[in-house]
Design an enzyme around this catalytic site. Structure first.
Site, PDB file in Angstrom:
ATOM      1  CG  PHE A  81      -6.650   5.753   5.228  1.00 42.13           C
ATOM      2  CD1 PHE A  81      -6.008   4.978   3.924  1.00 42.13           C
ATOM      3  CD2 PHE A  81      -7.312   7.004   4.245  1.00 42.13           C
ATOM      4  CE1 PHE A  81      -5.490   4.725   2.831  1.00 42.13           C
ATOM      5  CE2 PHE A  81      -6.771   6.820   3.024  1.00 42.13           C
ATOM      6  CZ  PHE A  81      -6.148   5.634   2.034  1.00 42.13           C
ATOM      7  NE  ARG A  96     -14.298  -2.942  -1.251  1.00 40.18           N
ATOM      8  CZ  ARG A  96     -13.280  -2.039  -1.913  1.00 40.18           C
ATOM      9  NH1 ARG A  96     -13.625  -1.187  -2.176  1.00 40.18           N
ATOM     10  NH2 ARG A  96     -11.539  -2.702  -1.505  1.00 40.18           N
ATOM     11  CB  THR A 136     -13.751   2.579  -0.670  1.00 38.11           C
ATOM     12  OG1 THR A 136     -12.849   2.794  -2.150  1.00 38.11           O
ATOM     13  CG2 THR A 136     -12.657   1.949   0.618  1.00 38.11           C
ATOM     14  CE1 TYR A 143      -3.996  -1.316  -0.237  1.00 35.69           C
ATOM     15  CE2 TYR A 143      -3.639  -2.623   1.394  1.00 35.69           C
ATOM     16  CZ  TYR A 143      -4.317  -2.261   0.353  1.00 35.69           C
ATOM     17  OH  TYR A 143      -5.670  -2.887   0.699  1.00 35.69           O
ATOM     18  CG  ASN A 151     -12.446  -2.535   2.350  1.00 38.17           C
ATOM     19  OD1 ASN A 151     -11.878  -3.212   2.646  1.00 38.17           O
ATOM     20  ND2 ASN A 151     -12.464  -0.765   1.590  1.00 38.17           N
ATOM     21  NE  ARG A 172     -11.792  -0.652  -7.546  1.00 39.76           N
ATOM     22  CZ  ARG A 172     -11.008  -0.298  -6.759  1.00 39.76           C
ATOM     23  NH1 ARG A 172      -9.889  -0.537  -6.295  1.00 39.76           N
ATOM     24  NH2 ARG A 172     -11.922   0.624  -5.704  1.00 39.76           N
TER      25      ARG A 172
HETATM   26  P1  IDP Z   1     -10.272   0.806  -2.600  1.00 42.78           P
HETATM   27  O1  IDP Z   1      -9.359  -0.180  -2.065  1.00 42.78           O
HETATM   28  O2  IDP Z   1     -11.503   0.843  -2.891  1.00 42.78           O
HETATM   29  O3  IDP Z   1      -9.002   0.523  -4.145  1.00 42.78           O
HETATM   30  P2  IDP Z   1      -7.741   2.969  -1.857  1.00 42.78           P
HETATM   31  O4  IDP Z   1      -8.391   4.346  -2.271  1.00 42.78           O
HETATM   32  O5  IDP Z   1      -7.482   2.020  -2.664  1.00 42.78           O
HETATM   33  O6  IDP Z   1      -9.562   2.431  -2.401  1.00 42.78           O
HETATM   34  O7  IDP Z   1      -8.115   2.643  -0.453  1.00 42.78           O
HETATM   35  C1  IDP Z   1      -7.289   1.694   0.214  1.00 42.78           C
HETATM   36  C2  IDP Z   1      -7.484   1.364   1.414  1.00 42.78           C
HETATM   37  O8  IDP Z   1      -7.347   2.055   1.735  1.00 42.78           O
HETATM   38  C3  IDP Z   1      -9.239   0.656   1.059  1.00 42.78           C
HETATM   39  O9  IDP Z   1      -9.979  -0.209   0.825  1.00 42.78           O
HETATM   40  C4  IDP Z   1      -9.446   0.711   3.061  1.00 42.78           C
HETATM   41  O10 IDP Z   1      -9.234  -0.637   3.174  1.00 42.78           O
HETATM   42  C5  IDP Z   1      -8.176   2.385   3.582  1.00 42.78           C
HETATM   43  N1  IDP Z   1      -9.208   2.551   3.051  1.00 42.78           N
HETATM   44  C6  IDP Z   1      -9.037   4.194   2.356  1.00 42.78           C
HETATM   45  N2  IDP Z   1     -10.137   5.436   2.301  1.00 42.78           N
HETATM   46  C7  IDP Z   1     -10.303   5.177   4.012  1.00 42.78           C
HETATM   47  C8  IDP Z   1     -10.608   6.118   5.058  1.00 42.78           C
HETATM   48  O11 IDP Z   1     -10.357   7.225   4.720  1.00 42.78           O
HETATM   49  N3  IDP Z   1     -10.506   5.403   6.079  1.00 42.78           N
HETATM   50  C9  IDP Z   1     -10.142   4.007   6.700  1.00 42.78           C
HETATM   51  N4  IDP Z   1      -9.695   3.159   5.649  1.00 42.78           N
HETATM   52  C10 IDP Z   1      -9.599   3.815   4.655  1.00 42.78           C
HETATM   53 MG    MG Z   2      -7.273   1.193  -4.298  1.00 44.83          MG
END
Ligand code: IDP
Ligand code: MG
Length: 140
Positions: free
Chosen positions: A57, A102, A91, A49, A112, A85
């Site tokens: 986060f 999800r 998300t 990541y 998630n 997706r």
């Molecule tokens: P995605 O998994 O839908 O591609 P991303 O924006 O790439 O979403 O974020 C990666 C992961 O980081 C998310 O799946 C989630 O587990 C975590 N995440 C993203 N945004 C937040 C937030 O605002 N609060 C807590 N965890 C977050």
């Molecule tokens: Mg992502």
């Protein structure tokens, strides 16, 4: 055909939802071409990541992804990246469409249930992160 990477995350593995999620993905038209169960080190989760390093986060995400076993898998379908997706949903499960993984199985925006690659380039890199060529079936 093309391939993408999914990871069933620790919340879903720990609560016994992995089988239902795998069935959902197969039902959406994906073939599983590689799969394993493993625990990520903090170093591995941080590297996976790395694009999110510095976000508020990030540390919570690394802690969550190392909190229990995960199930990375290579999934194959026509237009695999956008199809996955769409299949997993937004998300934040509160914003995910009805019938998505999800919406059905995620607890919160952080916890998630599932990861999916967001581009063909990232899919190739993420598949390589978890699987060697000889572990992966199908298209190269
Ligand atoms: P995605 O998994 O839908 O591609 P991303 O924006 O790439 O979403 O974020 C990666 C992961 O980081 C998310 O799946 C989630 O587990 C975590 N995440 C993203 N945004 C937040 C937030 O605002 N609060 C807590 N965890 C977050
Ligand atoms: Mg992502």
């Amino acid at each position: 055909m093309s391939q993408t990477l999914a990871i069933i995350k620790p919340d879903a593995v720990g609560s016994g939802k992995a089988g239902k999620i795998l069935a959902h993905l197969e039902g959406a038209g994906f073939s599983v071409r590689a799969l394993k169960l493993l625990s990520l080190s903090a170093e591995q989760a941080g590297a996976f990541y790395a694009v999110h390093e510095g976000r508020p986060f990030y540390e919570e995400l690394v802690e969550f992804m190392t909190s229990g076993p995960v199930i990375p898998m290579v999934l194959e379908a026509d237009d695999a990246v956008p199809l996955l997706r769409e299949t997993i949903g937004a998300t934040d499960p509160a914003e995910a469409a009805e019938g998505t993984v999800r919406k059905l199985y995620a607890e919160s925006k952080g916890r998630n249930a599932i990861h999916a690659s967001d581009s063909d380039e990232n899919a190739a890199n993420e598949i390589g992160f978890f699987f060697s060529d000889h572990e992966r079936l199908g298209i190269g």
